[in-house]
Design an enzyme around this catalytic site. Sequence first.
Site, PDB file in Angstrom:
ATOM      1  CG  HIS A 308      22.519 -15.473   0.616  1.00  0.00           C
ATOM      2  ND1 HIS A 308      23.270 -15.489   0.021  1.00  0.00           N
ATOM      3  CD2 HIS A 308      21.770 -16.646   0.957  1.00  0.00           C
ATOM      4  CE1 HIS A 308      23.233 -16.682  -0.665  1.00  0.00           C
ATOM      5  NE2 HIS A 308      22.228 -17.400  -0.269  1.00  0.00           N
ATOM      6  CG  ASP A 366      16.793 -21.423   4.810  1.00  0.00           C
ATOM      7  OD1 ASP A 366      17.970 -21.130   4.550  1.00  0.00           O
ATOM      8  OD2 ASP A 366      16.227 -22.626   4.343  1.00  0.00           O
TER       9      ASP A 366
END
Length: 432
Positions: A308, A366
């Site tokens: 991320h 996700d």
Amino acid sequence: MSNKTVTLTDNATGKTAEFPVREGTHGSPAIDIRSLPPETGYFTYDPGFASTASCSSDIAFINGDEGTLLYRGYPIEQLAEQSSFLEVSYLLLHGELPRKNELEAFEDSITNHTMVNESLKNFFHGFHYDAHPMAMLTGVVGSLSAFYHDTIDIHDPDNRMLSAHRIIAKMPTIAALAFKHIMGEPFVYPQNRLSYCGNLLNMLFARPTEEFQINPVAERALDQLLILHADHEQNASTSTVRLAGSTGTNPFAAISSGCAALWGPAHGGANEAVLNMLHEVGDVKNVPRYIEKAKDKNDPFRLMGFGHRVYKNYDPRATVIRKTCHDVLDELGMGDDPQLELAMRLEEIALADDYFVERKLYPNVDFYSGIIYRALGIPSEFFTVLFALGRTPGWIAQWMEMISDSEQRIGRPRQIYTGASKRNYMPLHRRG
Ligand code: SDX
């Protein structure tokens, strides 16, 4: 505004320039560089805007090192556990949790805006049955800007709020229309007697042939997943909505641009990519080989659902979803789901590997969400549509904040030009 400043020295000339520092409630301070070009002749260079704040915002805050996320100051874990998606939507739009009467009025407004103009359904007949649902969503959400001429004054707060209610209410209907088109089944109209997620499940899975029973486990899991996706600071799709909105375009057109940006596998498309990755890995015994592929710079394979830009710790949403994953699959009698087992093994090995540890690559939102969606009977190419559905209140709240921010101007980044020097046109006959 802080009274701190930062001084920049140009070593070539010895000239110095002083810049104010901006500090927020939480997070790193920022150097206000708006006067950099006129004072120094320099621009800044920051591909991907990794070091750049595009705005100030009151809506969400991420502490990447701690792995925490706040919506209007409330920790995501508390909202996921105790709130509802519509209450969180109200919070994002208004900045405060609603009183009982405010929540009831908001829920009533959303419920009564879930229908779409009957002619909107015709757009779906133009798509082939195998069209990707994000392609359909992006197109049809944009087409909403061809309707609702009663709320096109984006500088009228009531117009903005009505547009916000409309898009939050209509996204599930449009999503379900896309799903039914793919399935070749008749469209299902919204039912005002149902909850937001109950209505979505009914529009997705009800058929004329039998009474559809809404599974409360699925209804609650879906509501929690939408909460977890509702906003996330200035991510790529939210920044796209803000940039598009900064030109004064129609809000539905701006949200459509957010759908387009979200679709990419590096962003909201990652949930679909995770399921495709798990399918490709196939078996736990292949995990070590795929971990090596993910580390190999010459191999395009990436561990989807990992890493991320901001979180350098576990994504707090992934922590919640991971737990929900186990609860939902157990409650649905799928606790021994092989893909969940494979995902957990992949996570376990990656988090013990120096490559991922050194780069602070942890599971993100996700990594597990698709496993739940699949358990709810949702096909993988539809996962990003649900991400868009969840992110809609965040997008429209950020758009509203941008429109009413006196410091905001049309977004127009600069560049470092590396092309040809100035030269004269060469007529064709002289080009040899
Ligand atoms: C979302 O911004 C948001 O807030 C997004 C989001 C939201 O709610 O809106 O949180 C939703 O988009 C989550 C992210 C979903 N995407 C994926 O899961 C795709 C896989 N992840 C990567 O593509 C990547 O981690 C990104 C895109 C998420 C972040 O990319 P960055 O910040 O540009 O990081 P990077 O590509 O510079 O990676 C740093 C290093 C590199 O190695 P080195 O060059 O330092 O040797 O880490 C490596 C990368 O190669 N790396 C990975 C990896 N992610 C980064 N290596 C293997 N597998 C990965 N998944």
